[in-house]
Scaffold this active site. Structure first.
Site, mmCIF file in Angstrom:
data_model
loop_
_atom_site.group_PDB
_atom_site.id
_atom_site.type_symbol
_atom_site.label_atom_id
_atom_site.label_comp_id
_atom_site.label_asym_id
_atom_site.label_seq_id
_atom_site.Cartn_x
_atom_site.Cartn_y
_atom_site.Cartn_z
ATOM 1 N N LYS A 1 37.656 20.030 0.884
ATOM 2 C CA LYS A 1 38.947 20.414 0.282
ATOM 3 C C LYS A 1 39.483 21.692 0.928
ATOM 4 O O LYS A 1 39.278 21.913 2.124
ATOM 5 C CB LYS A 1 38.795 20.543 -1.242
ATOM 6 C CG LYS A 1 38.178 19.271 -1.851
ATOM 7 C CD LYS A 1 38.252 19.215 -3.353
ATOM 8 C CE LYS A 1 37.618 17.915 -3.828
ATOM 9 N NZ LYS A 1 37.691 17.752 -5.272
ATOM 10 N N GLY B 1 35.791 17.423 -10.239
ATOM 11 C CA GLY B 1 35.839 18.872 -10.423
ATOM 12 C C GLY B 1 35.724 19.310 -11.877
ATOM 13 O O GLY B 1 36.020 20.456 -12.195
ATOM 14 N N SER C 1 32.135 15.056 -9.634
ATOM 15 C CA SER C 1 31.094 15.916 -10.222
ATOM 16 C C SER C 1 29.669 15.487 -9.852
ATOM 17 O O SER C 1 28.761 15.583 -10.667
ATOM 18 C CB SER C 1 31.268 16.003 -11.741
ATOM 19 O OG SER C 1 32.492 16.660 -12.048
HETATM 20 P P1 PGA Z 1 33.808 17.129 -7.090
HETATM 21 O O1 PGA Z 1 34.931 16.468 -6.157
HETATM 22 O O2 PGA Z 1 32.467 16.636 -6.566
HETATM 23 O O3 PGA Z 1 33.964 18.609 -6.906
HETATM 24 O O4 PGA Z 1 34.051 16.659 -8.476
HETATM 25 C C1 PGA Z 1 34.799 15.143 -5.729
HETATM 26 C C2 PGA Z 1 35.977 14.741 -4.890
HETATM 27 O O5 PGA Z 1 37.118 15.134 -5.174
HETATM 28 O O6 PGA Z 1 35.823 13.989 -3.904
#
Ligand code: PGA
Length: 243
Positions: A10, A167, A203
């Site tokens: 990201k 997230g 997550s």
């Molecule tokens: P996260 O993000 O593991 O931080 O929840 C997953 C993603 O958006 O691919």
């Protein structure tokens, strides 16, 4: 052979932290797929060279090179060393209002540029509570019908990422994941894509990776936050190697 681990970095890291993380993963002989921010692609490309890691971008322009301020074309990403590209991540669909018609153009542009797209799908919390999760995911996948069969086969994977699990620390349960992956696989079969890997994302961390990877319908994981640190990403990849 193990299952796939993809890390979506990201809008995080800097040239040195991205380089160091990719170099450490390469030194450990990892075969993860890394998705850095555009400006971190050159430094990451250098670090993954000659390793088993694969490089991808987080997004691409729906247009070819030209007067599109701020956009980055598929050809530019391929030139920067990318083999893969995310299309339709929930933060693009919901944060930037990207709809299926736009995502179809992005898929077409990615394939024209020789990139292998990873299409992300998933329902929101409201859609799940309204009992629409299966319908929403089927609708997001059926977009692939508009691509010629040969083009469709150019995808590297699909990721099922329920929006409510991204997230938030609230991952989907193994039972929910298994059910949704089976459903996604059934839709993909109708498109002649029964063999396409289906990854889970939302997550994922070292503590829940083993249970998620134990689901027979899960072919791998797409990791966000836990993919930014060497110890957590390595632990998830170790679990995937054993799965
Ligand atoms: P996260 O993000 O593991 O931080 O929840 C997953 C993603 O958006 O691919």
């Amino acid at each position: 052979m193990g299952k796939i681990v993809a890390a979506n970095w990201k809008m995080n890291l800097r040239r040195e932290s991205a380089r160091a993380l990719a170099a450490a993963l390469a030194a450990q002989g990892r075969r993860c797929w890394l998705f850095p921010a555009h400006v971190l692609l050159p430094v990451t490309a250098q670090a993954v060279q000659g390793s088993s890691l694969k490089l991808g971008a987080q997004d691409l322009s729906p247009s070819e090179d030209g007067a599109f301020t701020g956009d980055v074309s598929g050809e530019m990403l391929a030139d920067a060393g990318c083999e893969l590209v995310l299309v339709g991540h929930s933060e693009r669909r919901h944060g930037h209002g990207e709809d299926d018609a736009l995502l179809l153009r992005k898929l077409q542009r990615a394939m024209a540029a020789g990139l292998k797209p990873l299409l992300c799908v998933g329902e929101t919390a409201a859609q799940r509570s309204a009992g629409q999760a299966r319908e929403v995911v089927a609708g997001q996948l059926i977009v692939l019908e508009k691509l010629e069969t040969a083009r469709r086969r150019g995808l590297c994977a699909v990721a099922y990422e329920p929006v409510w699990a991204i997230g938030t620390g609230a991952n989907a349960t193994a039972a929910q994941v298994q059910e949704m992956h089976r459903h996604a696989r059934a839709v993909l079969e109708t498109l002649g894509l029964g063999a396409l890997p289906v990854l889970y994302g939302g997550s994922v961390n070292p503590a829940n990776a083993g249970e998620l990877l134990a689901c027979p319908a899960v072919d791998g994981l797409l990791v966000g936050g836990a993919g930014l640190k060497l110890d957590s990403l390595s632990a998830i990849d170790d679990a995937a190697l054993k799965a």
